[in-house]
Design an enzyme around this catalytic site. Sequence first.
Site, PDB file in Angstrom:
ATOM      1  N   GLY A 145      -4.527  15.500   4.067  1.00 23.01           N
ATOM      2  CA  GLY A 145      -4.681  16.619   4.988  1.00 23.01           C
ATOM      3  C   GLY A 145      -3.742  16.575   6.178  1.00 23.01           C
ATOM      4  O   GLY A 145      -3.901  17.338   7.123  1.00 23.01           O
ATOM      5  N   ASN A 165      -9.401  19.018  -5.604  1.00 26.31           N
ATOM      6  CA  ASN A 165     -10.633  18.703  -4.874  1.00 26.31           C
ATOM      7  C   ASN A 165     -10.795  19.774  -3.805  1.00 26.31           C
ATOM      8  O   ASN A 165     -10.073  19.774  -2.807  1.00 26.31           O
ATOM      9  CB  ASN A 165     -10.521  17.300  -4.256  1.00 26.31           C
ATOM     10  CG  ASN A 165     -11.726  16.955  -3.400  1.00 26.31           C
ATOM     11  OD1 ASN A 165     -12.713  17.685  -3.385  1.00 26.31           O
ATOM     12  ND2 ASN A 165     -11.627  15.849  -2.690  1.00 26.31           N
ATOM     13  N   HIS A 168     -14.564   9.023  -2.407  1.00 30.25           N
ATOM     14  CA  HIS A 168     -13.492   9.675  -1.647  1.00 30.25           C
ATOM     15  C   HIS A 168     -13.479   9.109  -0.228  1.00 30.25           C
ATOM     16  O   HIS A 168     -14.530   8.802   0.343  1.00 30.25           O
ATOM     17  CB  HIS A 168     -13.706  11.192  -1.616  1.00 30.25           C
ATOM     18  CG  HIS A 168     -12.509  11.916  -1.090  1.00 30.25           C
ATOM     19  ND1 HIS A 168     -12.255  12.030   0.262  1.00 30.25           N
ATOM     20  CD2 HIS A 168     -11.477  12.506  -1.725  1.00 30.25           C
ATOM     21  CE1 HIS A 168     -11.112  12.679   0.423  1.00 30.25           C
ATOM     22  NE2 HIS A 168     -10.612  12.976  -0.760  1.00 30.25           N
ATOM     23  N   GLU A 222      -5.416   7.335  -2.896  1.00 29.76           N
ATOM     24  CA  GLU A 222      -5.227   8.330  -1.844  1.00 29.76           C
ATOM     25  C   GLU A 222      -5.067   7.625  -0.503  1.00 29.76           C
ATOM     26  O   GLU A 222      -6.072   7.277   0.135  1.00 29.76           O
ATOM     27  CB  GLU A 222      -6.442   9.261  -1.779  1.00 29.76           C
ATOM     28  CG  GLU A 222      -6.690  10.045  -3.055  1.00 29.76           C
ATOM     29  CD  GLU A 222      -7.467  11.325  -2.780  1.00 29.76           C
ATOM     30  OE1 GLU A 222      -6.929  12.396  -3.093  1.00 29.76           O
ATOM     31  OE2 GLU A 222      -8.574  11.264  -2.223  1.00 29.76           O
ATOM     32  N   LYS A 257     -13.176  20.235  -1.805  1.00 26.44           N
ATOM     33  CA  LYS A 257     -13.911  19.775  -0.615  1.00 26.44           C
ATOM     34  C   LYS A 257     -14.927  20.846  -0.202  1.00 26.44           C
ATOM     35  O   LYS A 257     -15.507  21.479  -1.068  1.00 26.44           O
ATOM     36  CB  LYS A 257     -12.938  19.401   0.505  1.00 26.44           C
ATOM     37  CG  LYS A 257     -11.862  18.415   0.002  1.00 26.44           C
ATOM     38  CD  LYS A 257     -11.031  17.797   1.091  1.00 26.44           C
ATOM     39  CE  LYS A 257     -10.014  16.839   0.468  1.00 26.44           C
ATOM     40  NZ  LYS A 257      -9.202  16.129   1.450  1.00 26.44           N
ATOM     41  N   GLU A 270     -13.186  10.440   2.543  1.00 22.86           N
ATOM     42  CA  GLU A 270     -13.990  11.176   3.526  1.00 22.86           C
ATOM     43  C   GLU A 270     -15.452  10.747   3.465  1.00 22.86           C
ATOM     44  O   GLU A 270     -16.145  10.701   4.475  1.00 22.86           O
ATOM     45  CB  GLU A 270     -13.822  12.691   3.294  1.00 22.86           C
ATOM     46  CG  GLU A 270     -12.453  13.155   3.790  1.00 22.86           C
ATOM     47  CD  GLU A 270     -11.849  14.316   3.021  1.00 22.86           C
ATOM     48  OE1 GLU A 270     -12.557  15.015   2.286  1.00 22.86           O
ATOM     49  OE2 GLU A 270     -10.615  14.509   3.159  1.00 22.86           O
ATOM     50  N   SER A 309      -1.718  15.181   0.340  1.00 26.54           N
ATOM     51  CA  SER A 309      -0.722  16.229   0.601  1.00 26.54           C
ATOM     52  C   SER A 309       0.207  16.505  -0.587  1.00 26.54           C
ATOM     53  O   SER A 309       1.395  16.784  -0.395  1.00 26.54           O
ATOM     54  CB  SER A 309       0.083  15.899   1.863  1.00 26.54           C
ATOM     55  OG  SER A 309      -0.775  15.806   2.986  1.00 26.54           O
TER      56      SER A 309
HETATM   57  P1  13P Z   1      -4.855  17.020   0.682  1.00 25.65           P
HETATM   58  O1  13P Z   1      -4.120  17.334  -0.601  1.00 25.65           O
HETATM   59  O2  13P Z   1      -5.375  18.235   1.369  1.00 25.65           O
HETATM   60  O3  13P Z   1      -4.065  16.094   1.547  1.00 25.65           O
HETATM   61  O4  13P Z   1      -6.179  16.204   0.239  1.00 25.65           O
HETATM   62  C1  13P Z   1      -6.059  15.137  -0.608  1.00 25.65           C
HETATM   63  C2  13P Z   1      -7.406  14.722  -1.033  1.00 25.65           C
HETATM   64  O5  13P Z   1      -8.176  14.192  -0.253  1.00 25.65           O
HETATM   65  C3  13P Z   1      -7.818  14.999  -2.408  1.00 25.65           C
HETATM   66  O6  13P Z   1      -9.016  14.371  -2.725  1.00 25.65           O
END
Ligand code: 13P
Length: 251
Positions: free
Chosen positions: A174, A10, A96, A168, A12, A98, A214
Amino acid sequence: MARQKIAAGNWKMNTSHSDGYFLAEALTKAKRPSDVQTIMAVPYTHLGAVQALTFDKKNISVAAQNFHHEEKGAYTGEISINMLSSMHIPYAIIGHSERREYQKESNSLLATKLNLALSKNITPIFCCGEKLPIRKSKRHVSFVKKQLQQGLFHLSKSEIKNVIIAYEPVWAIGTGETASPAQAQEMHAAIRKMLADKYGQAIADDISILYGGSVKPANAKSLFGQPDVDGGLVGGASLDAPGFLEVINSF
Ligand code: 13P
């Protein structure tokens, strides 16, 4: 869709168009295990270019990170499911954390989006996961169950088979902090049990459940080695071709 090993990146809101193109090109050209499906969830501006790189390849493809819950209309700046479908985009992330957090996407809105994606034969990657206070108070399993009940479990048996689930935990996204393999396995097994209770064991056994938070080359093997972890949804570590290839090769 049968249960699969999946390494999904992803991206982002990262990469310029050219950096994204070179990243996708490097991953597309690289030698990858034939039994692992690699997916790149790229920004909207990159979808056409990455689709062109991957559409005739067997085990690497592109995904959208989101789409709007209405099919068309006066929604300036939004992207519809029909636009994705007309480009033959095979996958789309839905829900997601976010977007749940910053765009206030609710479980019921996500249920609408799931229906839209399935109606266009776009495979949804449906995200769920708890924040840290919920984990600390040991309510994580019941919290995720509610997300699935309200967002996902209206689907029929034939529809749910076409969904990929991504667990997740928000506290691991992150942050550099990863769920331990045991923590990931506990939740993935719980999710599979919820699916079995609702749809039967055979269907539950056929659904791919990805872990996100992560994931990186150093921990991918131990996470993917868990019996109910079918792969990863990878953020930061998917932006580096050699590193992500290591993740892809961690099954
Ligand atoms: P990270 O791997 O950067 O922690 O992000 C995970 C994520 O949100 C994947 O959709």
